[in-house]
Design an enzyme around this catalytic site. Structure first.
Site, PDB file in Angstrom:
ATOM      1  N   ASP A 232     -18.683  16.983   8.943  1.00 55.75           N
ATOM      2  CA  ASP A 232     -19.019  16.721  10.345  1.00 55.75           C
ATOM      3  C   ASP A 232     -20.520  16.492  10.454  1.00 55.75           C
ATOM      4  O   ASP A 232     -21.131  16.029   9.506  1.00 55.75           O
ATOM      5  CB  ASP A 232     -18.529  17.874  11.238  1.00 55.75           C
ATOM      6  CG  ASP A 232     -18.154  17.412  12.643  1.00 55.75           C
ATOM      7  OD1 ASP A 232     -19.038  16.898  13.347  1.00 55.75           O
ATOM      8  OD2 ASP A 232     -16.988  17.553  13.041  1.00 55.75           O
ATOM      9  N   HIS A 255     -21.302  13.232   9.573  1.00 53.17           N
ATOM     10  CA  HIS A 255     -21.329  12.412  10.784  1.00 53.17           C
ATOM     11  C   HIS A 255     -22.733  12.164  11.293  1.00 53.17           C
ATOM     12  O   HIS A 255     -22.926  11.797  12.461  1.00 53.17           O
ATOM     13  CB  HIS A 255     -20.486  13.074  11.876  1.00 53.17           C
ATOM     14  CG  HIS A 255     -19.029  13.157  11.555  1.00 53.17           C
ATOM     15  ND1 HIS A 255     -18.095  13.694  12.415  1.00 53.17           N
ATOM     16  CD2 HIS A 255     -18.333  12.766  10.452  1.00 53.17           C
ATOM     17  CE1 HIS A 255     -16.894  13.637  11.864  1.00 53.17           C
ATOM     18  NE2 HIS A 255     -17.020  13.084  10.668  1.00 53.17           N
TER      19      HIS A 255
END
Length: 406
Positions: A232, A255
């Site tokens: 993430d 991310h």
């Protein structure tokens, strides 16, 4: 110079040198005594390394002793200890610290986590140092397998953050490795004056919600010289965070470096004075991103992304005021978190997506004061790159014109 003056000068120099040397020796002596007398080893309070047993109670006893004395809790090298959810609370005496030389591993049985969001928490501990070069292993694979993002048939449930610092002021976290968190690895919540450096944070690329560093309600924080690769956000900065710096960060996979998400559930979000400088992002699904939900309110302002290298990054530069991370579409709303005064300067590298710059701002509350300077993003696949811009009011200082060329 008369002989008497020479002798007197030599005596003064000798006396001064002796005095300084005495102070130096005394300081070193005190430092040695302090480090030897003021450390408490978890083994001395019942922890048993490398046998798979529960060491939580021993760690709690060691912490109580260290906290009450202003001592250093020591987790020895070449040793693995297993902890159930635990809260290390302050206030503590000055000089309290936590040195991880070995490995702390999360307890394997999910049923032990009565409060699912917590594994290790440091609460209300000021003037505190965590370091040592060891490992904090969240052992998150069981949690990932039971995530609704991995198995769509399962209900969505919270999973523990590996380490939470809550309400800690004058905090240093340095030279620690975090790996395989069930959810976030490291969270700073309502802290003040934080220095984090030389962190290594790792989890598999497809591990769900395993943010590296999550910053919430925190002021005056700097994270430096760290390597983060997870499933993430490498760094996420959310509401209540002001004067946040991230310098010399290596990010990927993951991310990217994110401000947000902000404004979920029609909530207020306030973020300001963020500087990301000298970052390298490799293979991440976003680069530098600001994301907010429709319907929120507040602001994200005075943000700078400087001297950043992108290597095969999807969506290298993105502002998304229509963020929607749920099943089904999110309805259009007439309020939004106001995004303004954002600078992108000296950002270079390659984009894995055709759209290298995407500003998708709110119709109701357009982005204002967006400035791009010396931004060069080419295609990783030798094709063309483009930029798209919706509802953006540009800074006069920037080179971006209304057609969003760069």
């Amino acid at each position: 110079m008369p002989p008497q003056s020479v002798v007197l000068s030599l005596l003064i120099i000798f006396f001064s040198f002796g005095l300084c040397l005495g102070f130096y020796i005394e300081d070193k002596h005190n430092e040695t005594n302090y480090s030897s007398k003021q450390s408490v080893n978890v083994n001395d309070y019942g922890a048993i390394a490398n046998d798979g047993s529960d060491d939580t109670e021993a760690f709690e006893k060691t912490w109580n002793e260290a906290c009450s004395r202003g001592a250093t809790l020591v987790v020895p090298k070449y040793s693995v200890y297993n902890l159930k959810p635990v809260k290390f609370s302050g206030p503590c005496k000055h000089h309290t610290s936590f040195k991880v030389y070995g490995t702390i591993k999360a307890w394997h049985d999910i049923s032990a986590y009565k409060h699912r969001g917590l594994w290790i928490m440091f609460d209300n501990v000021n003037n505190f140092v965590v370091n040592g070069g060891g490992v904090i292993n969240g052992d998150g694979r069981k949690w990932w397998q039971n995530s609704c993002k991995v198995n769509k048939t399962l209900p969505c449930k919270q999973a523990p953050t590996s380490v939470i610092f809550s309400g800690c002021n004058n905090l240093k976290v340095k030279n620690v490795k975090f790996k395989n968190a069930p959810q976030m690895h490291l969270r700073f919540d309502k802290c003040f004056n934080v220095k984090a450096s030389k962190l290594v944070i790792t989890a598999p690329e497809h591990s769900p919600n395993t943010d590296g560093v999550h910053i919430s309600g925190t002021r005056n924080m700097n994270i430096r010289n760290s390597v983060i690769g997870t499933g993430d956000d490498c760094i996420s900065i959310v509401s209540g965070s002001h004067y946040i710096g991230a310098t010399d960060i290596k990010c990927g996979p993951g991310h990217g470096i994110n401000i947000g998400s902000l404004g979920a559930g029609n909530s207020e979000a306030l973020v300001s004075n963020v500087i990301v400088n000298r970052a390298t992002l490799t293979g991440s699904t976003n680069g530098v991103r600001i994301k907010s939900w429709q319907g929120g309110f507040g602001y994200a302002k005075n943000i700078k992304f400087l001297n950043i290298a992108m290597r095969n990054v999807t969506n290298p530069i993105i502002i998304d005021q229509n963020y929607c991370d749920r099943k089904g579409p999110c309805p259009e709303q007439d309020s939004a978190v106001k995004i303004s005064n954002v600078v992108y300067k000296n950002i270079t590298g390659t984009s894995a997506s055709k759209v290298a710059i995407k500003f998708d701002c709110s119709k109701a509350v357009p982005c204002k004061g967006i400035q791009l300077k010396d931004v060069t993003l080419t295609s990783e696949n030798n094709g063309d790159t483009t930029a798209t811009c919706n509802n953006v009011e540009y800074s006069k200082k920037g080179k971006l014109h209304p057609q969003c060329s760069y």
